[in-house]
Scaffold this active site. Sequence first.
Site, PDB file in Angstrom:
ATOM      1  N   PRO A  94       0.834  -1.212   0.000  1.00 37.92           N
ATOM      2  CA  PRO A  94       0.000   0.000   0.000  1.00 37.92           C
ATOM      3  C   PRO A  94       0.863   1.254   0.000  1.00 37.92           C
ATOM      4  O   PRO A  94       1.813   1.366   0.769  1.00 37.92           O
ATOM      5  CB  PRO A  94      -0.808  -0.125   1.303  1.00 37.92           C
ATOM      6  CG  PRO A  94      -0.023  -1.066   2.153  1.00 37.92           C
ATOM      7  CD  PRO A  94       0.669  -2.010   1.225  1.00 37.92           C
ATOM      8  N   CYS A 140       0.311   5.467  -0.091  1.00 40.70           N
ATOM      9  CA  CYS A 140      -0.586   6.622  -0.094  1.00 40.70           C
ATOM     10  C   CYS A 140      -0.316   7.488  -1.333  1.00 40.70           C
ATOM     11  O   CYS A 140       0.840   7.753  -1.674  1.00 40.70           O
ATOM     12  CB  CYS A 140      -0.392   7.447   1.169  1.00 40.70           C
ATOM     13  SG  CYS A 140      -0.994   6.641   2.657  1.00 40.70           S
ATOM     14  N   GLN A 186      -5.698  -1.997   2.591  1.00 38.04           N
ATOM     15  CA  GLN A 186      -5.209  -1.866   3.955  1.00 38.04           C
ATOM     16  C   GLN A 186      -6.142  -0.931   4.720  1.00 38.04           C
ATOM     17  O   GLN A 186      -6.424   0.185   4.265  1.00 38.04           O
ATOM     18  CB  GLN A 186      -3.787  -1.298   3.965  1.00 38.04           C
ATOM     19  CG  GLN A 186      -3.146  -1.206   5.337  1.00 38.04           C
ATOM     20  CD  GLN A 186      -1.793  -0.536   5.285  1.00 38.04           C
ATOM     21  OE1 GLN A 186      -1.706   0.668   5.021  1.00 38.04           O
ATOM     22  NE2 GLN A 186      -0.726  -1.292   5.533  1.00 38.04           N
ATOM     23  N   TYR A 221       1.175   4.310  13.503  1.00 38.46           N
ATOM     24  CA  TYR A 221      -0.240   4.659  13.450  1.00 38.46           C
ATOM     25  C   TYR A 221      -0.976   4.018  14.628  1.00 38.46           C
ATOM     26  O   TYR A 221      -0.372   3.348  15.468  1.00 38.46           O
ATOM     27  CB  TYR A 221      -0.807   4.305  12.078  1.00 38.46           C
ATOM     28  CG  TYR A 221      -0.116   5.082  10.980  1.00 38.46           C
ATOM     29  CD1 TYR A 221      -0.053   6.473  11.035  1.00 38.46           C
ATOM     30  CD2 TYR A 221       0.536   4.440   9.930  1.00 38.46           C
ATOM     31  CE1 TYR A 221       0.619   7.204  10.064  1.00 38.46           C
ATOM     32  CE2 TYR A 221       1.202   5.168   8.950  1.00 38.46           C
ATOM     33  CZ  TYR A 221       1.239   6.549   9.031  1.00 38.46           C
ATOM     34  OH  TYR A 221       1.921   7.274   8.068  1.00 38.46           O
ATOM     35  N   ARG A 265       8.225   1.332  -3.571  1.00 37.98           N
ATOM     36  CA  ARG A 265       8.886   2.321  -4.423  1.00 37.98           C
ATOM     37  C   ARG A 265       9.352   1.739  -5.755  1.00 37.98           C
ATOM     38  O   ARG A 265       9.327   2.424  -6.781  1.00 37.98           O
ATOM     39  CB  ARG A 265      10.070   2.942  -3.673  1.00 37.98           C
ATOM     40  CG  ARG A 265       9.642   3.879  -2.552  1.00 37.98           C
ATOM     41  CD  ARG A 265      10.848   4.405  -1.778  1.00 37.98           C
ATOM     42  NE  ARG A 265      10.466   5.369  -0.750  1.00 37.98           N
ATOM     43  CZ  ARG A 265      10.042   5.049   0.469  1.00 37.98           C
ATOM     44  NH1 ARG A 265       9.959   3.760   0.814  1.00 37.98           N
ATOM     45  NH2 ARG A 265       9.708   5.979   1.339  1.00 37.98           N
TER      46      ARG A 265
END
Length: 355
Positions: A24, A26, A100, A183, A325
């Site tokens: 995942p 963002c 996710q 998180y 990446r």
Amino acid sequence: MSDHLFAALCQRGVTMRNRIAVAPMCQYSCEDGFATDWHLVHLGARAVGGAGLVMAEAAAVVPEGRISPADVGVWQDAQVEPLARIFRFLRDNGAVPAIQLAHAGRKASTDAPWRGGGPVGPERGGWNNIVGPSPLAFAEGYPTPDELDQAGIDGVVDAFAASAARMLDAGAEVIELHAAHGYLLHQFLSPLSNHRDDGYGGSFEHRIRLVRETVEAVRRVWPEDKPLWLRISATDWVDGGWDADQSVELVRQVKDLGVDLVDCSSGGAVPDAEIPVAPGFQVPFAERIRRETGVATGAVGVITDPRQADAVVRDGRADVVLMAREFLRRPHWPLHAAAELGAVAPVPRQYERGF
């Protein structure tokens, strides 16, 4: 033949065509939590490129749980159809659609990285109702979160379960719970961010309670024939923080609650951790957890070379390789990797002339 990068992986009723997963990432490209055409093209390109599983970015289970104002959200039914469209495309092109589920906790309401990534207030689209396990700011300049009370904790658990049910309606086949990178779920795990003295803080058993309750609640609504994954930070890289020993014990406990794979990342709890980033630097966590718990694992972290990724699977260090990446740089990485490794990967008919 032993498992390898291009061997299929079957979990419950779901089969990945290979062991390559898009982690995942963002994209900071939503309005009010709604996925857009950007997400369709971004995620769809990786399915066309041959990945076995494509995971949508951290999707907030409540509005105040977004990392940024431009994150994907899954807190309302209206957000289902844009994701369902994406998941249909992924499935039609051979990839397992996944997402996710996340709550950013004290790291919520920050800006996109190309605008500095720091905290943003309501005047710039952010919000003030930041929450966490304890009233401890993530770093200088970040707001001090409100400590979640029992009603707030129950609300978080319910929100994860409700969001999982929505993703079932959207057509997701794998859900990953985000308990890593500092998180909210990770904030409860780590002594660095959790200073509570009630049933959700202090001892190891109390600090893992929210993760356990969230897994149990999601598993109640997530069908038995669909896998449930958990992403953890295997270590905070700070003395006195969450560490690999605790990670192993956590995985032993969630195994019996229905977690099928642990995605082994690290760090993120505090801003000043010294992380020894290098190719494959997090693979040992996946290897140890897999060996000591018997739970399937995913390896992440500077994995870019096909032979490197293939060796991780062949050597039994992990069951899946998740890449981020490198997929931004090379959306069709699996097709190139198959050519280099002498493996078979399904090239789309439209692309056959190029491969």
